[in-house]
Design a protein around this motif. Structure first.
Motif, PDB file in Angstrom:
ATOM      1  N   PRO A 287       3.914  -6.722  -5.447  1.00  0.00           N
ATOM      2  CA  PRO A 287       2.617  -7.007  -5.925  1.00  0.00           C
ATOM      3  C   PRO A 287       2.174  -8.069  -5.005  1.00  0.00           C
ATOM      4  O   PRO A 287       2.753  -8.791  -4.222  1.00  0.00           O
ATOM      5  N   LEU A 288       0.625  -8.119  -4.687  1.00  0.00           N
ATOM      6  CA  LEU A 288       0.079  -8.809  -4.052  1.00  0.00           C
ATOM      7  C   LEU A 288      -0.327 -10.370  -4.837  1.00  0.00           C
ATOM      8  O   LEU A 288      -1.303 -10.177  -5.371  1.00  0.00           O
ATOM      9  N   ASN A 289       0.660 -11.075  -4.800  1.00  0.00           N
ATOM     10  CA  ASN A 289       0.100 -12.566  -5.886  1.00  0.00           C
ATOM     11  C   ASN A 289       0.381 -13.670  -4.738  1.00  0.00           C
ATOM     12  O   ASN A 289       0.747 -13.537  -3.655  1.00  0.00           O
TER      13      ASN A 289
ATOM     14  N   VAL B  56      11.636  -6.616   0.268  1.00  0.00           N
ATOM     15  CA  VAL B  56      11.860  -5.352   0.167  1.00  0.00           C
ATOM     16  C   VAL B  56      13.563  -5.134  -0.142  1.00  0.00           C
ATOM     17  O   VAL B  56      13.916  -4.196  -1.038  1.00  0.00           O
ATOM     18  N   ILE B  57      14.322  -5.890   0.276  1.00  0.00           N
ATOM     19  CA  ILE B  57      15.794  -5.859  -0.031  1.00  0.00           C
ATOM     20  C   ILE B  57      16.061  -6.366  -1.336  1.00  0.00           C
ATOM     21  O   ILE B  57      16.896  -5.616  -1.964  1.00  0.00           O
ATOM     22  N   MET B  58      15.413  -7.393  -1.717  1.00  0.00           N
ATOM     23  CA  MET B  58      15.731  -7.854  -3.150  1.00  0.00           C
ATOM     24  C   MET B  58      15.246  -6.714  -4.230  1.00  0.00           C
ATOM     25  O   MET B  58      15.638  -6.673  -5.106  1.00  0.00           O
TER      26      MET B  58
ATOM     27  N   LYS C  38       0.845  -1.074   0.073  1.00  0.00           N
ATOM     28  CA  LYS C  38      -0.065  -0.014   0.098  1.00  0.00           C
ATOM     29  C   LYS C  38       0.938   1.244  -0.084  1.00  0.00           C
ATOM     30  O   LYS C  38       0.322   2.153  -0.730  1.00  0.00           O
ATOM     31  N   TYR C  39       2.020   1.151   0.871  1.00  0.00           N
ATOM     32  CA  TYR C  39       2.643   2.513   0.997  1.00  0.00           C
ATOM     33  C   TYR C  39       4.217   2.572   0.511  1.00  0.00           C
ATOM     34  O   TYR C  39       4.807   3.287   0.656  1.00  0.00           O
ATOM     35  N   GLY C  40       4.577   1.359  -0.248  1.00  0.00           N
ATOM     36  CA  GLY C  40       5.766   1.223  -0.574  1.00  0.00           C
ATOM     37  C   GLY C  40       6.166   2.196  -1.841  1.00  0.00           C
ATOM     38  O   GLY C  40       7.186   2.335  -2.153  1.00  0.00           O
ATOM     39  N   ASN C  41       4.965   2.644  -2.582  1.00  0.00           N
ATOM     40  CA  ASN C  41       5.276   3.468  -3.673  1.00  0.00           C
ATOM     41  C   ASN C  41       6.035   4.924  -3.278  1.00  0.00           C
ATOM     42  O   ASN C  41       6.604   5.632  -3.935  1.00  0.00           O
ATOM     43  N   MET C  42       5.951   5.185  -1.885  1.00  0.00           N
ATOM     44  CA  MET C  42       6.482   6.282  -1.536  1.00  0.00           C
ATOM     45  C   MET C  42       7.666   6.355  -1.652  1.00  0.00           C
ATOM     46  O   MET C  42       8.476   7.296  -1.583  1.00  0.00           O
TER      47      MET C  42
END
Length: 84
Positions: free
Chosen positions: A58-60, A79-81, A48-52
């Motif tokens: 993605p939610l898969n 996140v690290i990857m 939800k907020y990672g685009n900041m």
């Protein structure tokens, strides 16, 4: 050997390790539920907020199951990857 088979084997091995971890806990079901919920919450928050901070996770099905089985450390790994 195909890399997909190696990756699948690693996923199965990690799932068994987490299963053994939860079975050795005193409160097995509560521990597994809390681990899954914190992983799913972390995945939702990052989605939800990672685009900041320019993170696109993605939610898969893979991410959902990975964060349910492994918890929040799986989301941190994603996140690290994403930065690499």
């Amino acid at each position: 050997m195909d890399t997909e088979w190696i990756f699948s084997g690693i996923c199965v091995a990690v799932t068994f390790i987490m299963l053994i971890y939860y079975l050795k806990r005193e409160k097995k079901i509560i521990s597994a539920i809390v681990g899954a919920l914190t992983g799913e919450a972390a995945l939702f928050i990052v989605n939800k907020y990672g685009n900041m901070i320019d993170i696109d996770i993605p939610l898969n099905l893979f991410n959902f199951l990975g964060s349910a089985v492994l918890g929040a450390p799986f989301v941190v790994f994603l996140v690290i990857m994403n930065f690499l």
